[in-house]
Design an enzyme around this catalytic site. Structure first.
Site, PDB file in Angstrom:
ATOM      1  N   CYS A  81       0.870  -0.961  -0.206  1.00  0.00           N
ATOM      2  CA  CYS A  81      -0.067   0.156   0.141  1.00  0.00           C
ATOM      3  C   CYS A  81       0.553   0.971   0.012  1.00  0.00           C
ATOM      4  O   CYS A  81       2.052   1.221  -1.339  1.00  0.00           O
ATOM      5  CB  CYS A  81      -1.451  -0.035   0.876  1.00  0.00           C
ATOM      6  SG  CYS A  81      -2.536   1.303   0.915  1.00  0.00           S
ATOM      7  N   HIS A  82       0.928   1.815   1.101  1.00  0.00           N
ATOM      8  CA  HIS A  82       1.687   3.372   1.591  1.00  0.00           C
ATOM      9  C   HIS A  82       3.150   2.653   1.895  1.00  0.00           C
ATOM     10  O   HIS A  82       3.715   4.043   1.617  1.00  0.00           O
ATOM     11  CB  HIS A  82       1.294   4.233   1.768  1.00  0.00           C
ATOM     12  CG  HIS A  82      -0.381   5.012   1.570  1.00  0.00           C
ATOM     13  ND1 HIS A  82      -0.924   4.684   1.378  1.00  0.00           N
ATOM     14  CD2 HIS A  82       0.219   6.484   0.424  1.00  0.00           C
ATOM     15  CE1 HIS A  82      -1.412   6.038   0.591  1.00  0.00           C
ATOM     16  NE2 HIS A  82      -1.014   6.599   0.092  1.00  0.00           N
TER      17      HIS A  82
END
Length: 193
Positions: free
Chosen positions: A118-119
């Site tokens: 994800c991030h």
């Protein structure tokens, strides 16, 4: 037994840390979780995720280690894998820590598995290891990944040598399956050599 470190901070994506931690434990990895140093205890800070999940995760989990424990070549020698979890807030804070960026860069240079979901790959970008790498990216991270020089493809999970990226926490199962298999394959190749 392989040794992994999950690097995170306040506001982490709860699912990322919970699933990664317990999946690694199930696969018989030793697992540390690293957070910023608590000036009172010298350990890592006890932090909470976006939805309130605390670190340490349960009474059997050890204290989080401080980012400072990742400094120097002995830290790279200790770990086979670093997992950089998501949540918008945590990776944005963590990528400002020089010791973390240096550790991630050194893990990559040593050919150890560096995995971000994800991030989490924001930390990989800030460590300067994504130029020329094939990767996938969460929609909100795609421009950053391209600007860092990565070849971004639409996929759930992408492996480029020792780098693993995952575009969305909904793909965490495939991500962890890929990460664990890659660590084992690299260990097997080292033994064979």
């Amino acid at each position: 037994m392989p040794h992994a470190v999950i690097i995170t901070g306040p506001g982490f994506q709860d699912h990322d840390v919970i699933y990664s931690y317990y999946r690694l434990k199930e696969a018989r990895f030793d697992v540390d979780i690293a957070t910023k140093e608590d000036p009172v205890t010298g350990h890592g800070l006890h932090v909470s995720g976006k939805y309130g999940v605390p670190i340490p995760l349960d009474k059997t989990a050890g204290e989080p280690i401080a980012f400072g424990a990742l400094a120097g070549p002995e830290a790279v020698a200790t770990y086979d894998l670093v997992v950089l979890t998501g949540g918008h807030e945590a990776p944005d804070r963590v990528r400002q820590e020089r010791v973390v960026k240096d550790f991630v860069r050194a893990m990559d240079e040593a050919g150890k598995v560096v995995a971000g979901l994800c991030h989490g790959p924001w930390i990989m970008i800030s460590a300067g290891i994504m130029r020329g790498r094939r990767a996938c990216a969460y929609v909100g991270l795609r421009d950053d990944m391209i600007n860092a020089g990565a070849d971004v493809v639409d996929a759930g999970v992408v492996v480029d040598e020792n780098i693993v990226t995952c575009s969305y926490y909904g793909e965490v199962g495939a991500f962890m399956e890929t990460v664990i298999a890659l660590v084992r394959a690299r260990a097997h190749a080292d033994v064979a050599a």
